[in-house]
Motif scaffolding. Sequence first.
Motif, PDB file in Angstrom:
ATOM      1  N   ILE A   1      30.747  29.779 -51.738  1.00 43.06           N
ATOM      2  CA  ILE A   1      29.727  29.472 -50.731  1.00 43.06           C
ATOM      3  C   ILE A   1      29.923  30.479 -49.598  1.00 43.06           C
ATOM      4  N   TYR A   2      28.829  31.046 -49.092  1.00 39.04           N
ATOM      5  CA  TYR A   2      28.962  32.045 -48.038  1.00 39.04           C
ATOM      6  C   TYR A   2      27.900  31.838 -46.961  1.00 39.04           C
ATOM      7  N   GLY A   3      28.161  32.408 -45.794  1.00 34.34           N
ATOM      8  CA  GLY A   3      27.211  32.395 -44.691  1.00 34.34           C
ATOM      9  C   GLY A   3      27.308  33.690 -43.906  1.00 34.34           C
ATOM     10  N   VAL A   4      26.173  34.132 -43.367  1.00 30.77           N
ATOM     11  CA  VAL A   4      26.102  35.395 -42.626  1.00 30.77           C
ATOM     12  C   VAL A   4      25.244  35.182 -41.383  1.00 30.77           C
ATOM     13  N   ILE A   5      25.693  35.724 -40.270  1.00 30.01           N
ATOM     14  CA  ILE A   5      24.855  35.846 -39.075  1.00 30.01           C
ATOM     15  C   ILE A   5      24.760  37.332 -38.778  1.00 30.01           C
ATOM     16  N   ASP A   6      23.544  37.858 -38.852  1.00 32.41           N
ATOM     17  CA  ASP A   6      23.300  39.283 -38.624  1.00 32.41           C
ATOM     18  C   ASP A   6      22.685  39.461 -37.237  1.00 32.41           C
ATOM     19  N   ASN A   7      23.157  40.453 -36.501  1.00 27.97           N
ATOM     20  CA  ASN A   7      22.643  40.760 -35.161  1.00 27.97           C
ATOM     21  C   ASN A   7      22.896  39.578 -34.197  1.00 27.97           C
ATOM     22  N   LEU A   8      24.136  39.161 -34.138  1.00 33.05           N
ATOM     23  CA  LEU A   8      24.553  37.952 -33.424  1.00 33.05           C
ATOM     24  C   LEU A   8      24.038  37.860 -31.991  1.00 33.05           C
ATOM     25  N   PHE A   9      24.140  38.908 -31.211  1.00 35.55           N
ATOM     26  CA  PHE A   9      23.742  38.850 -29.801  1.00 35.55           C
ATOM     27  C   PHE A   9      22.278  39.236 -29.580  1.00 35.55           C
ATOM     28  N   ASP A  10      21.561  39.480 -30.667  1.00 35.72           N
ATOM     29  CA  ASP A  10      20.123  39.713 -30.676  1.00 35.72           C
ATOM     30  C   ASP A  10      19.650  40.821 -29.737  1.00 35.72           C
ATOM     31  N   PRO A  11      20.339  41.981 -29.710  1.00 32.38           N
ATOM     32  CA  PRO A  11      19.778  43.070 -28.903  1.00 32.38           C
ATOM     33  C   PRO A  11      18.477  43.552 -29.547  1.00 32.38           C
ATOM     34  N   HIS A  12      17.542  43.938 -28.747  1.00 32.26           N
ATOM     35  CA  HIS A  12      16.265  44.440 -29.244  1.00 32.26           C
ATOM     36  C   HIS A  12      16.354  45.960 -29.290  1.00 32.26           C
ATOM     37  N   TYR A  13      16.223  46.510 -30.479  1.00 33.37           N
ATOM     38  CA  TYR A  13      16.298  47.951 -30.636  1.00 33.37           C
ATOM     39  C   TYR A  13      15.419  48.373 -31.808  1.00 33.37           C
ATOM     40  N   GLY A  14      15.149  49.658 -31.894  1.00 32.51           N
ATOM     41  CA  GLY A  14      14.327  50.184 -32.969  1.00 32.51           C
ATOM     42  C   GLY A  14      15.160  50.906 -33.997  1.00 32.51           C
ATOM     43  N   VAL A  15      14.690  50.881 -35.252  1.00 31.63           N
ATOM     44  CA  VAL A  15      15.389  51.569 -36.323  1.00 31.63           C
ATOM     45  C   VAL A  15      14.627  52.795 -36.826  1.00 31.63           C
ATOM     46  N   TYR A  16      13.365  52.950 -36.384  1.00 30.41           N
ATOM     47  CA  TYR A  16      12.528  54.064 -36.826  1.00 30.41           C
ATOM     48  C   TYR A  16      11.466  54.293 -35.770  1.00 30.41           C
ATOM     49  N   GLY A  17      11.142  55.546 -35.493  1.00 27.06           N
ATOM     50  CA  GLY A  17      10.098  55.846 -34.524  1.00 27.06           C
ATOM     51  C   GLY A  17       9.201  56.974 -34.990  1.00 27.06           C
ATOM     52  N   THR A  18       7.913  56.839 -34.727  1.00 29.87           N
ATOM     53  CA  THR A  18       6.926  57.876 -35.027  1.00 29.87           C
ATOM     54  C   THR A  18       5.784  57.751 -34.028  1.00 29.87           C
ATOM     55  N   TYR A  19       4.700  58.458 -34.234  1.00 34.80           N
ATOM     56  CA  TYR A  19       3.561  58.439 -33.315  1.00 34.80           C
ATOM     57  C   TYR A  19       2.282  58.030 -34.045  1.00 34.80           C
ATOM     58  N   PHE A  20       1.364  57.436 -33.323  1.00 31.44           N
ATOM     59  CA  PHE A  20       0.054  57.095 -33.869  1.00 31.44           C
ATOM     60  C   PHE A  20      -1.021  57.688 -32.967  1.00 31.44           C
ATOM     61  N   ASP A  21      -2.242  57.665 -33.425  1.00 37.20           N
ATOM     62  CA  ASP A  21      -3.368  58.211 -32.662  1.00 37.20           C
ATOM     63  C   ASP A  21      -3.844  57.159 -31.674  1.00 37.20           C
ATOM     64  N   ALA A  22      -3.340  57.203 -30.453  1.00 38.93           N
ATOM     65  CA  ALA A  22      -3.663  56.191 -29.440  1.00 38.93           C
ATOM     66  C   ALA A  22      -5.151  56.206 -29.089  1.00 38.93           C
ATOM     67  N   GLN A  23      -5.745  57.376 -28.991  1.00 36.09           N
ATOM     68  CA  GLN A  23      -7.158  57.451 -28.614  1.00 36.09           C
ATOM     69  C   GLN A  23      -8.049  56.833 -29.680  1.00 36.09           C
ATOM     70  N   GLU A  24      -7.769  57.133 -30.945  1.00 37.11           N
ATOM     71  CA  GLU A  24      -8.576  56.551 -32.025  1.00 37.11           C
ATOM     72  C   GLU A  24      -8.429  55.030 -32.043  1.00 37.11           C
ATOM     73  N   THR A  25      -7.218  54.562 -31.813  1.00 44.81           N
ATOM     74  CA  THR A  25      -6.994  53.116 -31.775  1.00 44.81           C
ATOM     75  C   THR A  25      -7.744  52.492 -30.608  1.00 44.81           C
TER      76      THR A  25
END
Length: 186
Positions: free
Chosen positions: A127-151
């Motif tokens: 039997i196992y248990g896991v807590i991932d990201n215990l202190f819940d910091p908000h961060y990004g794992v990937y970043g790119t750009y989108f067309d803000a004007q078109e949106t």
Amino acid sequence: NAGQTLRQGLEAQVDYWSGRLFAYASYNFVDATFQSDLTLPSPNSPSADGDGNIFVHSGDRLPGVPAHKFKAGFDYGLTPKWRFGADLIAATSQIFFGDESNQNKALGGYAKVNLHTSYDVTNNIQIYGVIDNLFDPHYGVYGTYFDAQETNDSGAALGSINFTDARTILPAPPITAYGGIKVKFN
């Protein structure tokens, strides 16, 4: 298709075993750079020219690769059948995809802590248990750009959409807890 690139670095790890304790620490340094001057299309990048191009110079960092990563953790046998452990994972900033010219603010680094435990009910059932990201910091794992004007133009019918920042960030999962049963068949 992206000129010459170079990925070089250093990796070091130390493991320690003593009775019921296992501990480790590892460090990675990756110097991932372009080795050629390039003109690349990136029309959504804030640093693109009027034709939607960015200008990469030899030595600019490759996107999506943190220069430094650190991991450390331990597992401890509370009893012969019950184990408990924790891990710390940290990484430095990384360049957004679409900003190969390194002209804009990078995606910030992060640090997170995970906990895990397991109990061997028998030699074949755990039997196992896991807590991932215990202190819940908000961060990004990937970043790119989108067309803000078109949106903005597409959302004008909705009335209030007005994006001024073309960055898109994939957020890391928030604090997550799960458990289960592992069964081994011989």
